[in-house]
Design a protein around this motif. Structure first.
Motif, PDB file in Angstrom:
ATOM      1  N   SER A  70       0.684  -1.442  -0.158  1.00  0.00           N
ATOM      2  CA  SER A  70       0.204  -0.545   0.089  1.00  0.00           C
ATOM      3  C   SER A  70       0.803   1.203   0.146  1.00  0.00           C
ATOM      4  CB  SER A  70      -0.793  -0.119   1.370  1.00  0.00           C
ATOM      5  OG  SER A  70      -1.920  -1.212   1.166  1.00  0.00           O
ATOM      6  N   PHE A  71       2.278   1.157   0.942  1.00  0.00           N
ATOM      7  CA  PHE A  71       2.764   2.405   0.809  1.00  0.00           C
ATOM      8  C   PHE A  71       3.222   2.534  -0.627  1.00  0.00           C
ATOM      9  CE2 PHE A  71       1.826   0.568   4.822  1.00  0.00           C
ATOM     10  CZ  PHE A  71       1.859   2.069   5.355  1.00  0.00           C
ATOM     11  N   LEU A  72       4.046   1.361  -1.198  1.00  0.00           N
ATOM     12  CA  LEU A  72       4.095   1.558  -2.892  1.00  0.00           C
ATOM     13  C   LEU A  72       3.033   2.359  -3.998  1.00  0.00           C
ATOM     14  CD1 LEU A  72       6.701  -0.861  -4.598  1.00  0.00           C
ATOM     15  CD2 LEU A  72       4.240  -0.052  -5.730  1.00  0.00           C
ATOM     16  N   LEU A  73       2.404   1.390  -3.332  1.00  0.00           N
ATOM     17  CA  LEU A  73       0.569   2.275  -4.414  1.00  0.00           C
ATOM     18  C   LEU A  73       0.907   3.549  -3.533  1.00  0.00           C
ATOM     19  CD1 LEU A  73      -1.947  -0.617  -4.503  1.00  0.00           C
ATOM     20  CD2 LEU A  73       0.210  -0.143  -5.993  1.00  0.00           C
ATOM     21  N   ALA A 267      -2.433   2.503  -9.667  1.00  0.00           N
ATOM     22  CA  ALA A 267      -2.081   2.536  -8.446  1.00  0.00           C
ATOM     23  C   ALA A 267      -3.022   3.281  -7.495  1.00  0.00           C
ATOM     24  CB  ALA A 267      -0.445   3.612  -8.241  1.00  0.00           C
ATOM     25  N   VAL A 268      -3.716   3.904  -7.789  1.00  0.00           N
ATOM     26  CA  VAL A 268      -4.650   4.402  -7.063  1.00  0.00           C
ATOM     27  C   VAL A 268      -5.981   3.621  -7.170  1.00  0.00           C
ATOM     28  CG1 VAL A 268      -6.956   6.302  -6.844  1.00  0.00           C
ATOM     29  CG2 VAL A 268      -4.054   6.694  -7.247  1.00  0.00           C
ATOM     30  N   VAL A 269      -6.478   2.357  -8.194  1.00  0.00           N
ATOM     31  CA  VAL A 269      -7.603   1.982  -7.877  1.00  0.00           C
ATOM     32  C   VAL A 269      -6.723   1.260  -7.192  1.00  0.00           C
ATOM     33  CG1 VAL A 269      -8.460   0.274  -9.777  1.00  0.00           C
ATOM     34  CG2 VAL A 269      -8.346   2.868 -10.894  1.00  0.00           C
ATOM     35  N   ALA A 270      -6.219  -0.114  -7.352  1.00  0.00           N
ATOM     36  CA  ALA A 270      -5.156  -0.983  -6.213  1.00  0.00           C
ATOM     37  C   ALA A 270      -5.311  -0.457  -4.850  1.00  0.00           C
ATOM     38  CB  ALA A 270      -3.862  -1.369  -7.138  1.00  0.00           C
ATOM     39  N   LEU A 271      -5.189   0.448  -4.872  1.00  0.00           N
ATOM     40  CA  LEU A 271      -4.568   0.616  -3.171  1.00  0.00           C
ATOM     41  C   LEU A 271      -6.372   0.825  -2.858  1.00  0.00           C
ATOM     42  CD1 LEU A 271      -3.748   2.230  -0.764  1.00  0.00           C
ATOM     43  CD2 LEU A 271      -3.187   4.567  -1.772  1.00  0.00           C
ATOM     44  N   GLY A 272      -6.993   1.283  -3.286  1.00  0.00           N
ATOM     45  CA  GLY A 272      -8.220   0.904  -3.223  1.00  0.00           C
ATOM     46  C   GLY A 272      -9.045   0.163  -3.368  1.00  0.00           C
TER      47      GLY A 272
END
Length: 348
Positions: A70-73, A267-272
């Protein structure tokens, strides 16, 4: 029926599990609450659950990877979008996943204006504020440092619970764990070097984000414990309210992006969708199947994975004091969550 609270990070969601209380002559004595990450009470036995198609160890590994990355994303997302935009996207896609789950399971949202008011406060401290602070922090600090700062939440939780929760009593082991943990923080930050080369503002934001989680948890414990609604109902409503908060704030402090680069957007989509929505569902399933004590162990893998991801995929620099301090932090956090022996834990 008895409701039990549990939550974890970086999703920091509220889990309310209702289980039938066994007769007093059949139920084992309940030990004093220990602290999950960060600072959650976990004195509960696992709730009976049907056997899952995928072994819980596989889901545990997946959850560790998702939260560790998550921090990488966040770091990748902030290369193209403002921190508030990253946080809003995270909450938007996370809420969408839980909305689908609620629809499939036919779970209704919570009732009552007071409940929604308490959930709005919880959404601010457990989602909107820490997610935004981490996003802003990673503008100036490595994702590895943000992940390690996140691991300090159990330390903040233990310290705050001793002050705010009368049922939490300090023990030598827990106080020692608190001291060891903060020595680890100073080691990570290179205190003996005068914090040279360290962005003070970004680091302070990451630490404040970690502090926000136990503040929110203590509020939840005081106001929402004992609710009849399911964990999915409360968590879905909490994420929805956090999304609304960011929907109000984001336009005030950011402008509409001129472009939508694919990699940061993914990255934002995967994070959410993964790191916030799906992770909540996986975590609850693990807790329901094997118990919160085992479920909370994911906390100790998050900084390790965050560090490995930042170093290998983002080429972030790593000095000896960062992993050494992280191990000290985790050791201290483990001590703050340790339980007394069974004999000493028995209640009259």
């Amino acid at each position: 029926m008895k409701s039990r609270l549990f939550y974890d990070v970086p999703g920091a969601m509220v889990f309310v599990m209702s289980t039938a209380t066994a007769p007093s002559d059949q139920s084992p004595p309940t030990p004093p609450a220990s602290h999950a990450s960060p600072g959650s009470p976990i004195a509960d036995a696992p709730t009976p659950a049907r056997r899952r198609a995928v072994d819980w160890r596989v889901r545990f590994a997946l959850l560790s990877l998702v939260w560790g990355f998550s921090f990488l994303l966040i770091k990748v997302g902030t290369t193209a979008y403002a921190p508030f935009q990253v946080t809003f996207g995270r909450l938007l896609f996370g809420t969408a996943v839980l909305a689908v789950a609620m629809t499939v399971k036919r779970v209704k949202p919570p009732r009552g204006a007071r409940t929604w008011g308490h959930l709005a406060v919880a959404a601010f401290f457990l989602n909107a504020l820490p997610f935004s602070l981490f996003a802003y922090a990673e503008l100036t600090i490595p994702s590895t440092l943000a992940g390690i700062c996140n691991a300090t939440s159990p330390l903040w939780g233990m310290a705050l619970s001793l002050v705010a929760l009368s049922e939490d009593r300090p023990t030598r082991r827990r106080v020692a764990g608190l001291g060891i943990g903060f020595i680890g923080v100073l080691t990570v930050l290179g205190a003996w070097q005068g914090f040279s080369g360290l962005d003070v503002t970004g680091t302070a934001m990451a630490l404040l984000a970690s502090l926000s989680y136990p503040i929110g948890w203590i509020y939840v414990r005081r106001t929402l414990a004992g609710r009849d609604e399911s964990h999915l109902s409360l968590t879905g409503a909490q994420l929805f309210l956090a999304m609304l908060q960011l929907a109000v704030v984001t336009p005030l402090f950011t402008t509409w992006p001129a472009a939508f680069p694919v990699v940061p957007l993914l990255a934002v989509v995967a994070l959410g969708a993964l790191g916030t929505g799906l992770a909540v569902l996986i975590q609850y399933g693990i807790v329901a199947e094997v118990g919160p004590t085992t479920g909370q162990m994911v906390t100790y893998f998050i900084p390790v994975i965050a560090t490995a991801a930042g170093v290998t995929l983002l080429d972030e620099a790593l000095t000896w004091n960062t992993p050494a301090g992280a191990l000290i932090v985790l050791a201290g956090a483990a001590l703050t969550q340790s339980r007394p022996r069974a004999g000493a834990a028995r209640q009259p």
